[in-house]
Design a protein around this motif. Structure first.
Motif, PDB file in Angstrom:
ATOM      1  N   VAL A 187       0.843  -1.200   0.000  1.00  9.75           N
ATOM      2  CA  VAL A 187       0.000   0.000   0.000  1.00  9.75           C
ATOM      3  C   VAL A 187       0.880   1.253   0.000  1.00  9.75           C
ATOM      4  CG1 VAL A 187      -1.867   1.248   1.130  1.00  9.75           C
ATOM      5  CG2 VAL A 187      -1.828  -1.237   1.238  1.00  9.75           C
ATOM      6  N   ASN A 194     -10.500   3.860  -6.003  1.00 13.56           N
ATOM      7  CA  ASN A 194      -9.626   3.470  -7.129  1.00 13.56           C
ATOM      8  C   ASN A 194      -8.441   2.653  -6.628  1.00 13.56           C
ATOM      9  OD1 ASN A 194     -11.185   4.968  -8.838  1.00 13.56           O
ATOM     10  ND2 ASN A 194      -9.714   6.629  -9.098  1.00 13.56           N
ATOM     11  N   LEU A 195      -7.849   3.127  -5.540  1.00 17.12           N
ATOM     12  CA  LEU A 195      -6.660   2.477  -4.988  1.00 17.12           C
ATOM     13  C   LEU A 195      -6.991   1.052  -4.584  1.00 17.12           C
ATOM     14  CD1 LEU A 195      -3.761   2.445  -3.972  1.00 17.12           C
ATOM     15  CD2 LEU A 195      -4.505   3.616  -1.905  1.00 17.12           C
ATOM     16  N   MET A 228       2.245   2.219  -3.291  1.00 17.12           N
ATOM     17  CA  MET A 228       1.292   2.883  -4.188  1.00 17.12           C
ATOM     18  C   MET A 228       1.432   4.402  -4.145  1.00 17.12           C
ATOM     19  SD  MET A 228      -0.430   0.435  -5.592  1.00 17.12           S
ATOM     20  CE  MET A 228       1.060  -0.543  -5.529  1.00 17.12           C
ATOM     21  N   PHE A 229       1.963   4.902  -3.041  1.00 13.31           N
ATOM     22  CA  PHE A 229       2.188   6.350  -2.898  1.00 13.31           C
ATOM     23  C   PHE A 229       3.623   6.702  -3.284  1.00 13.31           C
ATOM     24  CE2 PHE A 229      -1.570   7.907  -0.647  1.00 13.31           C
ATOM     25  CZ  PHE A 229      -2.166   6.708  -0.297  1.00 13.31           C
ATOM     26  N   TRP A 267      -4.653   7.839  -8.822  1.00 10.79           N
ATOM     27  CA  TRP A 267      -4.777   9.196  -8.282  1.00 10.79           C
ATOM     28  C   TRP A 267      -5.959   9.967  -8.871  1.00 10.79           C
ATOM     29  CZ3 TRP A 267      -2.667  11.260  -4.109  1.00 10.79           C
ATOM     30  CH2 TRP A 267      -2.647  12.654  -3.949  1.00 10.79           C
ATOM     31  N   TYR A 318      -7.291  -1.079  -7.675  1.00 11.05           N
ATOM     32  CA  TYR A 318      -5.969  -1.252  -8.273  1.00 11.05           C
ATOM     33  C   TYR A 318      -5.159  -2.287  -7.502  1.00 11.05           C
ATOM     34  CZ  TYR A 318      -1.425   0.040 -10.265  1.00 11.05           C
ATOM     35  OH  TYR A 318      -0.196   0.037 -10.888  1.00 11.05           O
ATOM     36  N   LEU A 319      -5.197  -2.204  -6.180  1.00 11.86           N
ATOM     37  CA  LEU A 319      -4.471  -3.152  -5.339  1.00 11.86           C
ATOM     38  C   LEU A 319      -4.997  -4.560  -5.539  1.00 11.86           C
ATOM     39  CD1 LEU A 319      -4.136  -1.148  -2.010  1.00 11.86           C
ATOM     40  CD2 LEU A 319      -2.241  -2.167  -3.255  1.00 11.86           C
ATOM     41  N   HIS A 359       2.794   3.679 -10.133  1.00 14.32           N
ATOM     42  CA  HIS A 359       1.584   3.148  -9.499  1.00 14.32           C
ATOM     43  C   HIS A 359       0.613   4.282  -9.208  1.00 14.32           C
ATOM     44  CE1 HIS A 359       2.845  -0.913  -9.185  1.00 14.32           C
ATOM     45  NE2 HIS A 359       3.780  -0.707  -8.286  1.00 14.32           N
ATOM     46  N   ARG A 387     -10.620   8.443  -4.926  1.00 14.67           N
ATOM     47  CA  ARG A 387      -9.239   7.970  -5.013  1.00 14.67           C
ATOM     48  C   ARG A 387      -9.014   6.690  -4.242  1.00 14.67           C
ATOM     49  NH1 ARG A 387      -6.213  13.510  -4.131  1.00 14.67           N
ATOM     50  NH2 ARG A 387      -6.158  14.047  -6.336  1.00 14.67           N
ATOM     51  N   MET A 419      -3.900  -5.893  -8.901  1.00  9.45           N
ATOM     52  CA  MET A 419      -2.471  -6.165  -8.920  1.00  9.45           C
ATOM     53  C   MET A 419      -2.154  -7.470  -8.226  1.00  9.45           C
ATOM     54  SD  MET A 419       0.617  -4.003  -7.307  1.00  9.45           S
ATOM     55  CE  MET A 419       0.104  -2.571  -8.173  1.00  9.45           C
TER      56      MET A 419
END
Lengths: 163, 119
Positions: free
Chosen positions: A26, B104-105, A29-30, A40, B108-109, A35, B101, B112
């Motif tokens: 996680v 979305n994250l 991701m930042f 974003w 996406y995770l 990524h 966001r 993946m």
């Protein structure tokens, strides 16, 4: 997938979400702009990172592009990075050259990452500078004739005195 | 919806928040929330010279937070509350943006990790 929790008090917004992924992933991701670009921006306004210096004092410079080609530029200025625990940054509006627009609303946020049993809880705490200014207007008195949006702000502010 | 909101961020909002960031101007807005006042009345209220208060009023008028009209010999100022609402809407937008966001994250995770297992 745990539900997003939102709480707002005074001029602070707290978002909490649990991800079914290890903390390092996680955080990555930042940290990794390749990524970051993927999540974003929304689908209609995808983000493109132009430069990314993920260190305290560094910044990420990016734009989001709309369907008509309009670009909205932004910058994240990193104040403190404590991998993989937290990131503190300033979220500002910018232009293509990377200059910061000081007069636009700014938000300072801290994101923390904590892991339990393979799941990561992300907590984002944002302090709005502009909301504090708005808050002062509301505190000074009741403004007549506004609709629900204003009422919503008032509910978020802990003390109001109706005239 | 997000398209309009993002475009709005660029110019109109910068001036709006700039206008709101001054305590005297905020105070003027609060007075005008009670009733319309003339430029002269406001100058007396704030013990300010006419040019000084006019300068503040000009900024507020420029961003659409107040409007002016003539009432006999007086120049009256009127609060345009709708504009204040736009500022609060920006704050709502910020929260909405982040909610999107994080959603979305999450997706996406999951993609993946699923691809990693299958790959």
């Amino acid at each position: 997938m745990a539900e997003l929790q939102v709480s707002q008090t005074e001029n602070t917004l707290v978002l909490t979400k649990e991800f079914d992924a290890p903390r390092e992933l996680v955080f990555e991701m930042f940290k990794n702009p390749d990524h970051l670009e993927k999540w974003w921006g929304p689908e209609t306004w995808p983000a493109t990172v132009v430069s990314y210096d993920f260190v305290a004092g560094g910044a990420g410079h990016y734009y989001m592009q709309g369907p008509d080609g309009t670009k909205a530029w932004g910058k994240t200025i990193f104040e403190d990075i404590d991998e993989p625990n937290s990131i503190t940054y300033l979220d500002v509006f910018s232009d293509e050259a990377g200059d910061i627009d000081d007069s636009l609303p700014q938000a300072k946020a801290t994101i923390t990452f904590s892991e339990t049993g393979g799941k990561t809880t992300l907590t984002s705490t944002t302090v709005y500078k502009a909301k504090a200014d708005l808050e002062k207007v509301v505190e000074m008195g009741m403004i007549e004739g506004l609709t629900d949006t204003w009422g919503q702000l008032e509910r978020l502010i802990t003390e109001t005195q109706k005239i | 919806m997000l398209i309009n909101q993002t475009v709005n961020y660029i110019d109109p909002l910068s001036e709006l928040f700039g206008a709101l960031s001054d305590p005297t101007r905020r105070s003027i807005l609060e007075r005008l929330s009670q009733s319309d006042f003339s430029v002269n009345e406001l100058a007396q209220e704030y013990d300010m010279s006419l040019p000084a208060v006019s300068k503040h009023l000009k900024i507020l008028e420029k961003v659409g937070l107040i409007s002016k009209y003539k009432n006999a010999q007086r120049r009256e100022c009127h609060l345009e509350a709708q504009r204040l609402q736009e500022a609060t809407e920006w704050l709502d937008d910020y929260r909405t943006r982040w909610e999107g966001r994080l959603h979305n994250l999450d997706n996406y995770l999951q993609d993946m990790q699923r691809n990693k297992k299958e790959g």
